[in-house]
Scaffold this motif. Structure first.
Motif, PDB file in Angstrom:
ATOM      1  N   ARG A 189     -73.360   2.402 -30.178  1.00 18.27           N
ATOM      2  CA  ARG A 189     -72.407   1.444 -30.129  1.00 18.27           C
ATOM      3  C   ARG A 189     -72.583   0.818 -28.310  1.00 18.27           C
ATOM      4  O   ARG A 189     -73.077  -0.024 -28.709  1.00 18.27           O
ATOM      5  N   ASP A 190     -71.960   2.260 -27.715  1.00 23.18           N
ATOM      6  CA  ASP A 190     -71.728   0.955 -26.590  1.00 23.18           C
ATOM      7  C   ASP A 190     -73.752   0.737 -25.809  1.00 23.18           C
ATOM      8  O   ASP A 190     -73.373   0.085 -25.136  1.00 23.18           O
ATOM      9  N   ILE A 191     -74.363   1.517 -26.514  1.00 24.50           N
ATOM     10  CA  ILE A 191     -75.991   1.478 -25.860  1.00 24.50           C
ATOM     11  C   ILE A 191     -75.860   0.061 -26.278  1.00 24.50           C
ATOM     12  O   ILE A 191     -76.413  -0.068 -25.171  1.00 24.50           O
ATOM     13  N   VAL A 192     -76.106   0.214 -27.569  1.00 22.48           N
ATOM     14  CA  VAL A 192     -75.689  -1.497 -27.764  1.00 22.48           C
ATOM     15  C   VAL A 192     -75.541  -2.345 -26.848  1.00 22.48           C
ATOM     16  O   VAL A 192     -76.400  -3.527 -26.941  1.00 22.48           O
TER      17      VAL A 192
ATOM     18  N   TRP B 279     -71.076  -4.573 -17.381  1.00 24.36           N
ATOM     19  CA  TRP B 279     -70.839  -3.001 -19.029  1.00 24.36           C
ATOM     20  C   TRP B 279     -69.806  -2.224 -18.335  1.00 24.36           C
ATOM     21  O   TRP B 279     -70.799  -1.803 -17.590  1.00 24.36           O
ATOM     22  N   MET B 280     -69.640  -1.393 -19.366  1.00 27.09           N
ATOM     23  CA  MET B 280     -69.068   0.100 -19.601  1.00 27.09           C
ATOM     24  C   MET B 280     -68.788   0.432 -20.801  1.00 27.09           C
ATOM     25  O   MET B 280     -68.439   0.058 -21.474  1.00 27.09           O
ATOM     26  N   PRO B 281     -69.079   2.304 -20.453  1.00 28.82           N
ATOM     27  CA  PRO B 281     -68.791   2.144 -22.094  1.00 28.82           C
ATOM     28  C   PRO B 281     -67.807   2.095 -22.575  1.00 28.82           C
ATOM     29  O   PRO B 281     -66.513   2.763 -21.699  1.00 28.82           O
ATOM     30  N   SER B 282     -66.974   1.806 -23.754  1.00 24.35           N
ATOM     31  CA  SER B 282     -65.823   2.178 -24.263  1.00 24.35           C
ATOM     32  C   SER B 282     -65.046   2.727 -25.055  1.00 24.35           C
ATOM     33  O   SER B 282     -64.161   2.945 -25.599  1.00 24.35           O
TER      34      SER B 282
END
Length: 307
Positions: free
Chosen positions: A212-215, A286-289
């Motif tokens: 979902r972070d990739i999306v 963007w940063m993974p969350s």
């Protein structure tokens, strides 16, 4: 005054692991909520140029997310021609169809961090400045398709960006992959159906990011990526598979024995891997969350639903 119609996002490979999460992200409150999800039909073969042209002409997309691929690396050694026909030939079919339809939007081509091949540990983390050295037909096909898209940028005026995602995980992933395969065994232990988990080499490390972070990264590229840019998509965290297995076992409240199955052992050219997505963050924010524990919890629940 009525709201403007949502822009049409054509997604190839929409029936795969990532595609379902892209569709969810196009819903209310999702990172792609301002896009209307338009899937290439599941029965359409991207190697069929006529069929690809017809769907592009029908949808008239405002942007394209090109996910469709033969992405299982062992299969690329078994079926290299198929891999090239899908990954390179299919991309060519898509580009020709977009040109014929006078497409003026953005294409996000999804490649892979696997294109870098064997990277010395002293040269980690990996970023876009590193020269790819592919070591599988799959990785070669991805580099070839990247360059085909970039040729279209240079000579056809296409607005395209390249994503090189590293390992992504989450609910819905095929059980051929390591974490869902381990999760299904943990669920069996949880249910009292077995007491031992069969493993391969679980002391390698990889850079895992929630799908979902990739999306969300793809959404950021559609919005703010720079034309012609290549972006690594990674968490920037190095994770040992043994440790992730331990976290999932803890979440399930089990403490199984581990047995190394020789049939699961493959020569691991790359013992350690971690990526660097600083360029993507700088260009798009963007940063993974999503926390790792949330991801592993969701993988376990997915395994419970499919066991």
């Amino acid at each position: 005054m009525s709201a403007a119609p949502a822009r049409r996002l054509l997604v190839t490979g929409a029936g795969g692991f990532v595609g379902g999460h892209v569709e969810a992200a196009c819903g209310d409150g999702g990172v792609l909520a301002d896009w209307s999800f338009r899937a290439v039909p599941s029965g359409l073969d991207i190697r069929d140029a006529k069929a690809v042209a017809e769907i592009v002409a029908q949808v008239r997309p405002d942007a394209v997310l090109h996910l469709a691929a033969q992405s299982f690396v062992p299969r690329s050694f078994e079926q290299p021609q198929e891999t090239f026909d899908i990954n390179l030939g299919g991309t060519l079919n898509l580009l020709l169809a977009l040109r014929d339809a006078s497409f003026a939007g953005r294409l996000v081509y999804v490649s892979s961090g696997d294109v870098y091949g064997k990277v010395p540990e002293s040269e980690l983390p990996v970023n876009e400045r590193r020269q790819p050295e592919p070591r599988s037909p799959y990785a070669v096909s991805k580099i070839a398709a990247e360059q085909l898209c970039m040729q279209w940028v240079r000579t056809e005026g296409l607005d395209a960006v390249i994503a090189r995602p590293f390992n992504h995980i989450g609910p819905g992933q095929d059980a051929r992959f390591v974490l869902p395969a381990l999760a299904r065994q943990i669920v069996a232990v949880e249910r009292g159906e077995r007491g031992t988990i069969e493993v391969g080499d679980i002391d390698t490390t990889r850079d895992f990011t929630d799908v979902r972070d990739i999306v969300a990264a793809y959404a950021a590229m559609l919005r703010d990526g720079q034309t012609g840019a290549t972006y690594c998509v990674a968490s920037g965290r190095e994770r040992r598979i043994r440790d992730l297995l331990g976290v999932m076992a803890g979440l399930a409240g089990v403490n199984p024995d581990l047995h190394q199955d020789p049939s699961r052992l493959r020569p691991a050219e790359q013992r350690r891997m971690v990526g660097d997505s600083a360029l993507l963050s700088a260009h798009t924010g963007w940063m993974p969350s999503i926390t790792l524990e949330t991801t592993l919890h969701d993988i376990l629940n997915d395994a419970r639903n499919h066991s």
